[in-house]
Structure formats: C-alpha cells, structure tokens
Enzyme design. Structure first.
Site, mmCIF file in Angstrom:
data_model
loop_
_atom_site.group_PDB
_atom_site.id
_atom_site.type_symbol
_atom_site.label_atom_id
_atom_site.label_comp_id
_atom_site.label_asym_id
_atom_site.label_seq_id
_atom_site.Cartn_x
_atom_site.Cartn_y
_atom_site.Cartn_z
ATOM 1 N N TYR A 215 1.477 9.136 -8.516
ATOM 2 C CA TYR A 215 2.729 9.056 -7.766
ATOM 3 C C TYR A 215 3.737 8.109 -8.401
ATOM 4 O O TYR A 215 4.942 8.366 -8.366
ATOM 5 C CB TYR A 215 2.473 8.750 -6.283
ATOM 6 C CG TYR A 215 2.298 7.290 -5.927
ATOM 7 C CD1 TYR A 215 3.378 6.513 -5.530
ATOM 8 C CD2 TYR A 215 1.053 6.681 -5.972
ATOM 9 C CE1 TYR A 215 3.217 5.173 -5.190
ATOM 10 C CE2 TYR A 215 0.886 5.350 -5.630
ATOM 11 C CZ TYR A 215 1.972 4.597 -5.242
ATOM 12 O OH TYR A 215 1.818 3.277 -4.909
ATOM 13 N N CYS B 260 7.244 -0.894 -3.714
ATOM 14 C CA CYS B 260 7.919 -0.050 -2.724
ATOM 15 C C CYS B 260 9.418 -0.312 -2.560
ATOM 16 O O CYS B 260 10.216 0.629 -2.577
ATOM 17 C CB CYS B 260 7.298 -0.227 -1.347
ATOM 18 S SG CYS B 260 5.610 -0.794 -1.311
ATOM 19 N N GLU C 7 7.391 9.421 -9.459
ATOM 20 C CA GLU C 7 8.601 8.883 -8.815
ATOM 21 C C GLU C 7 9.606 8.381 -9.851
ATOM 22 O O GLU C 7 10.809 8.659 -9.757
ATOM 23 C CB GLU C 7 8.222 7.751 -7.851
ATOM 24 C CG GLU C 7 7.500 8.280 -6.628
ATOM 25 C CD GLU C 7 7.039 7.196 -5.659
ATOM 26 O OE1 GLU C 7 6.852 7.521 -4.480
ATOM 27 O OE2 GLU C 7 6.846 6.033 -6.074
ATOM 28 N N LYS D 149 11.705 0.027 -5.737
ATOM 29 C CA LYS D 149 11.584 1.443 -6.121
ATOM 30 C C LYS D 149 12.396 2.343 -5.186
ATOM 31 O O LYS D 149 13.152 3.202 -5.629
ATOM 32 C CB LYS D 149 10.112 1.859 -6.078
ATOM 33 C CG LYS D 149 9.898 3.310 -6.318
ATOM 34 C CD LYS D 149 8.552 3.770 -5.837
ATOM 35 C CE LYS D 149 8.519 3.958 -4.330
ATOM 36 N NZ LYS D 149 7.199 4.352 -3.833
ATOM 37 N N GLY E 298 -2.716 3.682 -14.085
ATOM 38 C CA GLY E 298 -3.633 3.054 -13.137
ATOM 39 C C GLY E 298 -3.422 1.565 -13.014
ATOM 40 O O GLY E 298 -2.640 0.963 -13.757
ATOM 41 N N HIS F 112 17.186 22.181 16.446
ATOM 42 C CA HIS F 112 17.802 23.135 15.537
ATOM 43 C C HIS F 112 19.228 22.700 15.221
ATOM 44 O O HIS F 112 19.925 22.246 16.124
ATOM 45 C CB HIS F 112 17.824 24.525 16.188
ATOM 46 C CG HIS F 112 18.371 25.580 15.289
ATOM 47 N ND1 HIS F 112 17.648 26.098 14.231
ATOM 48 C CD2 HIS F 112 19.587 26.193 15.283
ATOM 49 C CE1 HIS F 112 18.403 26.996 13.612
ATOM 50 N NE2 HIS F 112 19.575 27.074 14.232
ATOM 51 N N CYS G 171 4.717 -5.127 -3.360
ATOM 52 C CA CYS G 171 5.598 -4.219 -2.619
ATOM 53 C C CYS G 171 7.045 -4.721 -2.631
ATOM 54 O O CYS G 171 7.975 -3.965 -2.911
ATOM 55 C CB CYS G 171 5.081 -4.087 -1.191
ATOM 56 S SG CYS G 171 6.029 -2.959 -0.192
HETATM 57 C C1 LIG Z 1 5.674 0.825 -8.585
HETATM 58 C C2 LIG Z 1 4.927 0.760 -7.284
HETATM 59 C C3 LIG Z 1 5.402 1.455 -6.203
HETATM 60 C C4 LIG Z 1 4.729 1.404 -4.986
HETATM 61 N N1 LIG Z 1 5.252 2.112 -3.931
HETATM 62 C C5 LIG Z 1 4.617 2.078 -2.752
HETATM 63 C C6 LIG Z 1 5.169 2.781 -1.637
HETATM 64 O O1 LIG Z 1 6.204 3.429 -1.728
HETATM 65 N N2 LIG Z 1 4.516 2.707 -0.451
HETATM 66 C C7 LIG Z 1 3.346 1.987 -0.318
HETATM 67 O O2 LIG Z 1 2.788 1.957 0.791
HETATM 68 N N3 LIG Z 1 2.797 1.327 -1.353
HETATM 69 C C8 LIG Z 1 3.408 1.357 -2.569
HETATM 70 N N4 LIG Z 1 2.885 0.649 -3.620
HETATM 71 C C9 LIG Z 1 1.595 -0.047 -3.447
HETATM 72 C C10 LIG Z 1 1.777 -1.392 -2.740
HETATM 73 O O3 LIG Z 1 2.726 -2.170 -3.430
HETATM 74 C C11 LIG Z 1 0.440 -2.109 -2.666
HETATM 75 O O4 LIG Z 1 -0.521 -1.271 -2.088
HETATM 76 C C12 LIG Z 1 0.549 -3.390 -1.825
HETATM 77 O O5 LIG Z 1 1.504 -4.250 -2.362
HETATM 78 C C13 LIG Z 1 -0.833 -4.053 -1.785
HETATM 79 O O6 LIG Z 1 -0.739 -5.265 -1.110
HETATM 80 P P1 LIG Z 1 -1.788 -6.418 -1.392
HETATM 81 O O7 LIG Z 1 -1.596 -7.389 -0.284
HETATM 82 O O8 LIG Z 1 -3.137 -5.875 -1.604
HETATM 83 O O9 LIG Z 1 -1.407 -7.060 -2.825
HETATM 84 P P2 LIG Z 1 -0.090 -7.456 -3.583
HETATM 85 O O10 LIG Z 1 1.114 -6.910 -2.923
HETATM 86 O O11 LIG Z 1 -0.273 -7.083 -5.020
HETATM 87 O O12 LIG Z 1 -0.026 -9.034 -3.430
HETATM 88 C C14 LIG Z 1 -0.936 -9.865 -4.071
HETATM 89 C C15 LIG Z 1 -0.307 -11.221 -4.285
HETATM 90 O O13 LIG Z 1 -1.326 -12.130 -4.660
HETATM 91 C C16 LIG Z 1 -0.820 -13.037 -5.608
HETATM 92 N N5 LIG Z 1 -1.977 -13.560 -6.346
HETATM 93 C C17 LIG Z 1 -2.837 -12.882 -7.129
HETATM 94 N N6 LIG Z 1 -3.817 -13.696 -7.580
HETATM 95 C C18 LIG Z 1 -3.557 -14.923 -7.070
HETATM 96 C C19 LIG Z 1 -4.200 -16.182 -7.156
HETATM 97 N N7 LIG Z 1 -5.337 -16.328 -7.816
HETATM 98 N N8 LIG Z 1 -3.646 -17.230 -6.529
HETATM 99 C C20 LIG Z 1 -2.501 -17.116 -5.820
HETATM 100 N N9 LIG Z 1 -1.852 -15.939 -5.686
HETATM 101 C C21 LIG Z 1 -2.379 -14.854 -6.292
HETATM 102 C C22 LIG Z 1 0.104 -12.165 -6.447
HETATM 103 O O14 LIG Z 1 1.074 -12.954 -7.102
HETATM 104 C C23 LIG Z 1 0.734 -11.258 -5.391
HETATM 105 O O15 LIG Z 1 1.913 -11.789 -4.881
HETATM 106 C C24 LIG Z 1 3.541 0.657 -4.856
HETATM 107 C C25 LIG Z 1 3.043 -0.058 -5.958
HETATM 108 C C26 LIG Z 1 3.724 0.000 -7.155
HETATM 109 C C27 LIG Z 1 3.178 -0.765 -8.331
#
Ligand SMILES: Cc1cc2nc3c(=O)[nH]c(=O)nc-3n(C[C@H](O)[C@H](O)[C@H](O)COP(=O)(O)OP(=O)(O)OC[C@H]3O[C@@H](n4cnc5c(N)ncnc54)[C@H](O)[C@@H]3O)c2cc1C
Length: 445
Positions: free
Chosen positions: A174, A45, A178, A48, A259, A434, A40
């Site tokens: 999306y 997010c 975007e 973007k 995806g 309004h 994010c």
């Molecule tokens: C282009 C784009 C636009 C988006 N826009 C939006 C939006 O507008 N609004 C919204 O709500 N969501 C948006 N999202 C989705 C959002 O970014 C994700 O849903 C969110 O970041 C998920 O959080 P997370 O904690 O699951 O994982 P992530 O944010 O992916 O974090 C995972 C972290 O784990 C670390 N990691 C992975 N494996 C290991 C390991 N083995 N050891 C140590 N570290 C590791 C990675 O480096 C990463 O920093 C967007 C995504 C993208 C790609």
C-alpha cells in the site's frame, strides 16, 4: 508505592496507553527519542494524506473544464506546500504536549534501553517501573541489492526538496502504491515494479486488479513479476537493472517500499529477557503481554496489524489490562483498511479467497462495476468496483471491498454493521441516499 507505567515510546500505541493509564491514577513516563507523535504523525499517515489531498487538486484540475471551469492553476509550489505540512505537524506536536501536560504524563527525550526487567536507562538516568509498555514502532528496510544506497525509503519521500521527474518504485504494497498514485497526479513519470502478478498482495483479488487497472489508466507503468537487481548512477540518473526480460530503467529518484522492521535493536531486550521472533518482532500473547508478564508490547513492533488505529486500540487495551478491573483483548476480525490511491481502495472482513477457504461453496459474492456520476461529464474512464462477500448459509456479510471515490469513508461506516453481523437482506432493506456512490452497496444483485 507509586505505580509507574514506563511507556517506551510514543506514537499512538504508546500515547494511547499513556493517556488511558493516567486516568487510573498511575504515574506515567513516556520516552521518545525523536519527534513526538511517532511514524503516523511525522513520516506516515498524516503527511501522506496531506500529499494525497495536494495531488487531488491536480486530478480535479484535469477535469475542471468539463464542469465549465477555465484558467485552473496547474503548478504546485512544492516548497510552499511542504512548509504548510510541517507547520501542521508542529501543531500536532504541540497538541500532544498539552494533552500530556494536562494528564500529568511526563515526557522524557532520549533513547531508552532496558537494564533489567524492571529498569530502563534513559537520558543518563535509570527508571524503575512495575509495568512497562514497549511501543517502539518500526522503520523501513531495504533489500540487499547492489546500489540500494541510492534509493530512498518512504521517510525520504517526506523530505523531497523538489518533485522528481521520473520515479521508480520498488514494491507494490500500500505504501508504494499510494506514492505512485500521488506522484503521478503531480506530474511525475512513475514506474512501479512488484514481484507479484498484481500489486497489493493480501487484498481481495478484485481490489488488486481494479486498483492496478485504474492507476494504469492514469499512466503509471507497472512491471509485475519484476524487481531491481542493481541500481547504478549513470549520466541520465539512476539506472535500474531489472529481473527477467525487462529492459533497464532510468529514473532520477528510486523509492524502495519493500517492508518495515521493528525498532527492537539496541533496546536491551535481552537484559529484560523479552523474547523476539523473526526479524526482531516482539512475541506477545492476546493481551499484548511479552514473555515477561509485566512488560507489554503494542503496535508495529509486534506481528499483528501495522496500522495506527490498531496500535491505539492495543495501547488502550494494555492500560485496561494492567490497571483496569478487567483484562482486555483487541478483536482483529473486522479491522478496516484503505489504500489512499486514486482510485482509492478500502476493505473490511474476509476477502473472497479467505471466505472460500473457510466456507467453501456456500460463499456468495455480490459484485458491481460502474462509472461514477462525477466522471460522466468527462472523458475519463473511471470505474467504481464494489463487492460483498456473503455466507450463503446464514446470509451474514463476511467482507466488503470497494475501489473508487470515497471508498475509505464508505467502508468505514459499513464496517460497523458488518462487525455487528449484518445480513445481505438487512443491507437490501436499507434505503440509501441518492445520488451517492455508497447507495450502490444497498442495490447489489
Ligand atoms: C508511509 C506510511 C504511511 C502510513 N499510512 C498509514 C495510514 O494511512 N493509516 C494507518 O492506519 N497507518 C498508516 N501507517 C502505519 C502507521 O504509521 C503505524 O502503524 C503506526 O504509526 C504504528 O504506531 P506505533 O505506536 O507502533 O509506532 P510508531 O508510530 O512507529 O512510534 C514509535 C516511536 O517510538 C520511538 N522509539 C523507537 N525506539 C525508541 C527507543 N528505544 N527509545 C525511545 N523512543 C523510541 C520512535 O522514535 C517513534 O516515535 C503508515 C506508515 C507509513 C510508513
């Protein structure tokens, strides 16, 4: 004994859980292999939305003369803009570090892997923990098409050294939509192809057609029921061989947005006996517990709603379940979501199709389309679409959908009422502000 919650990752799922767990007096270690803040902050997010704002200046400039403005600057200094974006991201990194420091959370850099169900190897050391949270997120995947190595993913869009001239986008979810919108506003010639009849699969059909129509009006070319069969470098740029009867397409940049897959390879999940499902998604129960009851997983590495606020809510709920008095679940029924295109789309609750499947003929839809006041002084054909999906039996609002300016902000507020069971009659009885766009939701026939 010190209880250790070892949070494998970061970003919002992991960070939210870490902060909440720390409030319970638990020793917390967070592992992060890349920049702090996850997708994010670094590749999603935040950068973007800043690009969306940059593109909004171009759109406002196009109509500024209708409001009496002249000499509006029409050129963006892309590298100056990207420098500002990266400075902002750096400030977020610092703020994470400060928050962690204040909460006593230890951040260890490196790739974490499971050695066994209670041990994680990280940075050449082994850590043992009673409770472990996996929040490793996901990454973009590319389809198996010859020449796909020439295409970039959303990650690459944040590293562009300059704006493309022609951008071909494969995938109308999306993220693809975007980028199509902001790149078009910034003067890039954009073609978007999608294998479906309409973009934005999963959204209400009226939202899908209104966004596609609005973007077509701005000059984006849509190739529906189409995909790229091959990508070849040529003298004019990258040549895309398309499916069906479509003529080949040439573009200097190809974005593939078809995806994402969870980062569960090389995590040693088999050593911990944590089961994964299709595409490596971690299997969890309603409390985010994996097949090992002391190991939890949240966010994009599970098969739920891949959005930041959801990952955050899941992370906090895990900390409450693991260390609080009462196990906590997340309710996914009224998760709001938005598409930050121009026109913007936002949605909460059931689509008309989902409601009809559940409530049949009893479903009533209240719908309007109108030209917003802002564009009345211009020649642009901008439309707002609003729709309420209502259970005709109880009068309860089941879903709200909007396409048009400020859709995300408007739907977000409406979501609270809908989650609390608001009826159509309650909405009709509310006196609005309004002149605003949002008041039209209160005036639907
Ligand atoms: C282009 C784009 C636009 C988006 N826009 C939006 C939006 O507008 N609004 C919204 O709500 N969501 C948006 N999202 C989705 C959002 O970014 C994700 O849903 C969110 O970041 C998920 O959080 P997370 O904690 O699951 O994982 P992530 O944010 O992916 O974090 C995972 C972290 O784990 C670390 N990691 C992975 N494996 C290991 C390991 N083995 N050891 C140590 N570290 C590791 C990675 O480096 C990463 O920093 C967007 C995504 C993208 C790609």
């Amino acid at each position: 004994m010190i209880t250790t919650c070892l949070s494998l990752v970061l970003d919002l799922g992991g960070a939210a859980a870490a902060k909440q767990a720390a409030t319970h007096g638990v020793r917390v270690i967070v592992a992060e292999q890349e920049a702090i803040g996850g997708t994010c902050t670094n590749r999603g997010c935040i950068p973007k939305k800043l690009m969306v704002y940059a593109a909004d200046f171009a759109l406002r400039n196009q109509v500024a003369h209708n409001y009496g403005w002249s000499d509006c600057q029409r050129h963006i200094d892309w590298s100056q803009f990207m420098t500002a974006v990266h400075q902002h991201i750096e400030s977020i990194h610092q703020s994470y570090l400060q928050t962690f420091q204040k909460a006593g959370i230890e951040l260890i850099r490196g790739h974490a892997t499971f050695v066994d169900a209670h041990t994680v190897e990280l940075d050449g050391r082994q850590f043992t923990a009673d409770k472990i949270l996996i929040a490793v997120g996901g990454q973009p995947i590319k389809p198996d098409v010859p020449g796909i190595e020439h295409a970039i993913t959303s990650d690459g869009m944040f590293e562009l050294q300059q704006l493309p001239k022609q951008l071909a986008i494969i995938g109308g979810g999306y993220i693809g939509v975007e980028f199509s919108s902001m790149m078009n506003a910034l003067g890039v010639e954009v073609t978007l192809m999608d294998t479906n009849e309409l973009i934005l699969e999963g959204f209400d059909d009226d939202v899908r057609s209104a966004v596609q129509q609005g973007l077509s009006n701005r000059g984006i070319r849509f190739l529906n029921n189409t995909t790229a069969k091959e990508i070849k470098p040529g003298s004019q740029g990258l040549q895309l061989i398309l499916s069906g009867d479509c003529k080949d397409l040439t573009a200097d940049t190809v974005l593939v947005a078809t995806g994402r897959a969870p980062n569960t390879k090389n995590l040693g999940l088999e050593n911990a006996e944590v089961e994964v499902g299709k595409k490596g998604v971690i299997k969890v129960d309603e409390y985010s517990r994996t097949t090992q009851k002391h190991i939890f997983a949240v966010g994009d590495c599970t098969d739920r709603v891949p959005l930041t606020p959801v990952a955050r809510a899941e992370g906090r709920a895990v900390a409450m379940t693991a260390f609080g008095d009462k196990p906590q679940k997340v309710n996914y029924d009224y998760v709001t979501s938005a598409v930050f295109a121009r026109p913007e789309a936002a949605t909460v609750g059931m689509t008309e199709a989902q409601a009809r499947e559940k409530f049949g003929e009893l479903v009533q839809c209240h719908h309007t389309e109108f030209a917003p006041l802002f564009y009345r002084l211009t020649k642009q054909d901008e439309q707002v679409m609003m729709k309420l999906v209502v259970d005709g039996n109880s009068d309860r609002v089941l879903g709200a959908h909007m396409v048009g300016e400020h859709a995300a902000e408007i739907i977000q507020s409406l979501a609270i009422a809908i989650r609390k069971g608001v009826t159509k009659q309650d909405i009709d009885a509310t006196i609005g502000i309004h002149p605003t766009t949002g008041e039209e939701f209160l005036l639907l026939d």
